[in-house]
Enzyme design. Structure first.
Site, PDB file in Angstrom:
ATOM      1  CE  LYS A  47      -3.482   2.697   0.683  1.00 12.91           C
ATOM      2  NZ  LYS A  47      -3.915   3.464  -0.702  1.00 12.91           N
ATOM      3  N   GLY A  74      -7.089   8.104  -1.250  1.00  8.03           N
ATOM      4  CA  GLY A  74      -6.255   9.229  -0.682  1.00  8.03           C
ATOM      5  C   GLY A  74      -5.042   8.695   0.134  1.00  8.03           C
ATOM      6  CG  LEU A  75      -1.793   8.178  -1.442  1.00 10.92           C
ATOM      7  CD1 LEU A  75      -0.793   9.274  -1.681  1.00 10.92           C
ATOM      8  CD2 LEU A  75      -1.393   6.971  -2.074  1.00 10.92           C
ATOM      9  CG  ASN A 128       1.621   6.558  -6.736  1.00 14.02           C
ATOM     10  OD1 ASN A 128       1.346   6.755  -7.931  1.00 14.02           O
ATOM     11  ND2 ASN A 128       0.592   6.540  -6.102  1.00 14.02           N
ATOM     12  CB  CYS A 131      -1.669   9.021  -6.363  1.00 14.67           C
ATOM     13  SG  CYS A 131      -3.122   8.857  -5.253  1.00 14.67           S
ATOM     14  N   GLY A 244      -3.575  -3.129 -14.984  1.00 12.61           N
ATOM     15  CA  GLY A 244      -4.704  -2.369 -15.326  1.00 12.61           C
ATOM     16  C   GLY A 244      -5.914  -3.446 -15.724  1.00 12.61           C
ATOM     17  N   GLY A 266      -4.663  -6.065  -9.743  1.00  8.17           N
ATOM     18  CA  GLY A 266      -4.977  -4.977  -8.572  1.00  8.17           C
ATOM     19  C   GLY A 266      -6.761  -5.112  -7.983  1.00  8.17           C
TER      20      GLY A 266
HETATM   21  C1  LIG Z   1      -8.586   0.889  -3.953  1.00  5.15           C
HETATM   22  C2  LIG Z   1      -7.315   1.299  -4.687  1.00  5.15           C
HETATM   23  C3  LIG Z   1      -6.077   1.858  -4.085  1.00  5.15           C
HETATM   24  C4  LIG Z   1      -5.048   2.223  -4.553  1.00  5.15           C
HETATM   25  N1  LIG Z   1      -4.171   2.768  -4.082  1.00  5.15           N
HETATM   26  C5  LIG Z   1      -2.892   2.833  -4.905  1.00  5.15           C
HETATM   27  C6  LIG Z   1      -1.541   3.513  -3.900  1.00  5.15           C
HETATM   28  O1  LIG Z   1      -1.468   3.527  -2.907  1.00  5.15           O
HETATM   29  N2  LIG Z   1      -0.479   3.558  -4.661  1.00  5.15           N
HETATM   30  C7  LIG Z   1      -0.447   3.360  -6.159  1.00  5.15           C
HETATM   31  O2  LIG Z   1       0.350   3.478  -6.848  1.00  5.15           O
HETATM   32  N3  LIG Z   1      -1.381   2.772  -6.678  1.00  5.15           N
HETATM   33  C8  LIG Z   1      -2.680   2.490  -6.059  1.00  5.15           C
HETATM   34  N4  LIG Z   1      -3.748   1.998  -6.742  1.00  5.15           N
HETATM   35  C9  LIG Z   1      -3.761   1.778  -8.354  1.00  5.15           C
HETATM   36  C10 LIG Z   1      -3.534   0.286  -8.547  1.00  5.15           C
HETATM   37  O3  LIG Z   1      -2.156   0.073  -8.005  1.00  5.15           O
HETATM   38  C11 LIG Z   1      -3.258  -0.020  -9.995  1.00  5.15           C
HETATM   39  O4  LIG Z   1      -2.450   0.788 -10.668  1.00  5.15           O
HETATM   40  C12 LIG Z   1      -4.882   0.217 -10.703  1.00  5.15           C
HETATM   41  O5  LIG Z   1      -5.711   0.050  -9.907  1.00  5.15           O
HETATM   42  C13 LIG Z   1      -4.854  -0.508 -11.834  1.00  5.15           C
HETATM   43  O6  LIG Z   1      -4.950  -1.995 -11.843  1.00  5.15           O
HETATM   44  P1  LIG Z   1      -6.298  -2.714 -11.768  1.00  5.15           P
HETATM   45  O7  LIG Z   1      -7.101  -2.326 -12.859  1.00  5.15           O
HETATM   46  O8  LIG Z   1      -5.833  -3.900 -11.823  1.00  5.15           O
HETATM   47  O9  LIG Z   1      -6.671  -2.501 -10.405  1.00  5.15           O
HETATM   48  C14 LIG Z   1      -4.921   1.805  -6.118  1.00  5.15           C
HETATM   49  C15 LIG Z   1      -6.143   1.283  -6.817  1.00  5.15           C
HETATM   50  C16 LIG Z   1      -7.441   0.779  -5.885  1.00  5.15           C
HETATM   51  C17 LIG Z   1      -8.515   0.388  -6.627  1.00  5.15           C
END
Ligand SMILES: Cc1cc2nc3c(=O)[nH]c(=O)nc-3n(C[C@H](O)[C@H](O)[C@H](O)COP(=O)(O)O)c2cc1C
Length: 318
Positions: A47, A74-75, A128, A131, A244, A266
Site C-alpha cells: 500500500k 487518498g493514500l 508513485n 496518484c 490495469g 489490482g
Molecule cells: C482501492 C485502490 C487503492 C489504490 N492505491 C494505490 C496506491 O496507494 N499507490 C499506487 O501507486 N496505486 C494505487 N492504486 C492503483 C493500483 O495499484 C493500479 O495501478 C490500478 O488500480 C490499475 O490496476 P487494476 O485495474 O488491476 O486495479 C490503487 C487502486 C485501487 C483500486
C-alpha cells in the site's frame, strides 16, 4: 511436458514468477495471506506509503462501475516508519519480493521516503507519481515530462536501490513520460495507475464519491493499459510491469505480448482474493500446452505486421 521457467529479471529485480500485486489493492499482505500462499507471488507492491501516517479522504471513497471501480482512498496508510517496523519483518518470512510504493507531496519528501525504504528486505521502490486522489504530489508530478525527469533524477540520486516509476494514464503522450522516467534513471516502469473518472447518483444529483472525482480501475481500463504498455515498450529500453484490469491468465498474456516483463493484479483481488494463484497456475498450464519454455518467449512478442504498425496510434489532430 516440461514445466516452463516462470522467473523474470526486471533489470536486476529477480522474481520467481511474473505475477505481482498492485499497490493499494493488497494492503501489506496480511489479510490476503488467509486466502493465498504469499510464496506464490513474485512480488508484493505494498500500500502506498507516506512519510507520516495518513487517514485518507472522506467517505464515500469507493464506487462500483459497470466494469470496475472508482476509488478516492487518498493514500490512507500507517506511515513509512510503522511499515518498516511492523509489516516489513513479517513480509520477510515469505519467498516474495517486497516493493515499497512511495508517495511525497514534494520532491524532498519523495527523496526522504526513498532513503528510509532503501533497506534490506525492501527489494525495490515504486515511485508513485501518478496518484489522482491527493491534493499535493502524485499526479502533479507525473503528467509533465520535465517534472517526471526532475523527480526521478533526484530520487535516483538519493538511493542506489532498484527503482520502479509508476506512470499515470492521465497524460497527453505516454511515450514522452516513459522516456522522461527512463532518462531520470528509472530501472523499470510500472503502468498504469487509475484513469480519472466520476460516478453520479441521479436521485440526489450528487457525485457518489465525497471528492467527486476518483480513479477508475478494473476491466474497463484494460485496453487503455495494454495500448499504453505497448506504446511505452516501443520507446524505452527498460522493463515494464503492466497492470490495469487483469483478471485472468489471458489478460496477463496480453500484457506480456504488448511488452510487459511482468504483470500486476489490482482490483481483481477484491473480486476474487485467490486470483493471483489462479492466474499463475493457468498461465503455467497455458504455456506448457502451447510449448512456451520461458516468460521471455512471450514478452513483446506481439505479432503485429510491420505494414500496419503505423496505424496503431490514434493521432489527435493538433
Ligand atoms: C482501492 C485502490 C487503492 C489504490 N492505491 C494505490 C496506491 O496507494 N499507490 C499506487 O501507486 N496505486 C494505487 N492504486 C492503483 C493500483 O495499484 C493500479 O495501478 C490500478 O488500480 C490499475 O490496476 P487494476 O485495474 O488491476 O486495479 C490503487 C487502486 C485501487 C483500486
Amino acid at each position: 511436458m516440461r514445466k516452463p521457467d516462470l522467473s523474470v529479471d526486471l533489470n536486476g529485480l529477480k522474481l520467481h514468477n511474473p505475477i505481482t500485486v498492485a499497490s493499494g489493492t493488497f494492503g501489506f499482505g496480511r489479510e490476503y495471506s488467509e486466502y493465498v500462499d504469499l510464496n506464490n507471488i513474485g512480488a508484493i507492491m505494498v500500500k502506498g506509503l507516506t512519510l507520516a501516517p495518513k487517514l485518507g479522504n472522506d467517505s464515500p471513497r469507493v464506487a462500483e462501475t459497470a466494469m470496475g471501480m472508482l476509488n478516492s482512498v487518498g493514500l490512507q496508510n500507517p506511515g513509512v516508519e510503522y511499515f518498516l517496523k511492523n509489516d516489513l519483518p513479517w513480509l520477510g518470512e515469505f519467498n516474495t519480493k517486497v516493493i515499497a510504493n512511495i508517495n511525497g507531496t514534494n520532491i524532498e519528501e519523495y527523496c526522504r521516503i526513498a532513503e528510509l525504504t532503501s533497506v534490506k528486505g525492501v527489494h525495490s521502490l515504486e515511485l508513485n507519481i501518478s496518484c489522482p486522489n491527493v491534493k499535493a504530489g502524485g499526479l502533479a508530478f507525473g503528467t509533465d515530462p520535465d517534472m517526471v525527469y526532475r523527480v526521478v533524477k533526484e530520487v535516483r540520486e538519493a538511493t542506489g536501490h532498484h527503482l520502479i516509476v509508476k506512470l499515470s494514464p492521465n497524460v497527453k503522450d505516454i511515450k514522452d513520460i516513459a522516456l522522461a522516467a527512463e532518462a531520470g534513471g528509472a530501472d523499470c516502469l510500472s503502468m498504469i495507475n487509475t484513469l480519472t473518472g466520476m460516478v453520479i447518483d441521479i436521485d440526489s444529483r450528487k457525485p457518489i464519491l465525497a471528492r467527486g472525482i476518483g480513479g477508475l480501475s478494473g476491466p474497463a481500463v484494460k485496453p487503455v493499459a495494454v495500448r499504453m504498455v505497448y506504446e511505452a515498450a516501443s520507446v524505452v529500453g527498460i522493463p515494464i510491469i503492466g497492470m490495469g484490469g487483469i483478471a485472468n491468465y489471458r489478460d496477463a498474456v496480453e500484457f506480456l505480448l504488448a511488452g510487459a516483463g511482468a504483470i500486476s493484479i489490482g482490483t481483481s483481488n477484491f473480486v476474487n482474493p485467490k486470483v493471483t494463484e489462479e492466474v499463475l497456475n493457468d498461465l503455467e498450464n497455458w504455456m506448457m500446452k502451447n510449448g512456451y519454455n520461458s516468460i521471455d518467449e512471450l514478452v513483446g512478442k506481439l505479432d503485429f505486421p510491420k505494414a500496419n504498425a503505423g496505424s496503431c496510434t490514434f493521432e489527435v489532430p493538433k
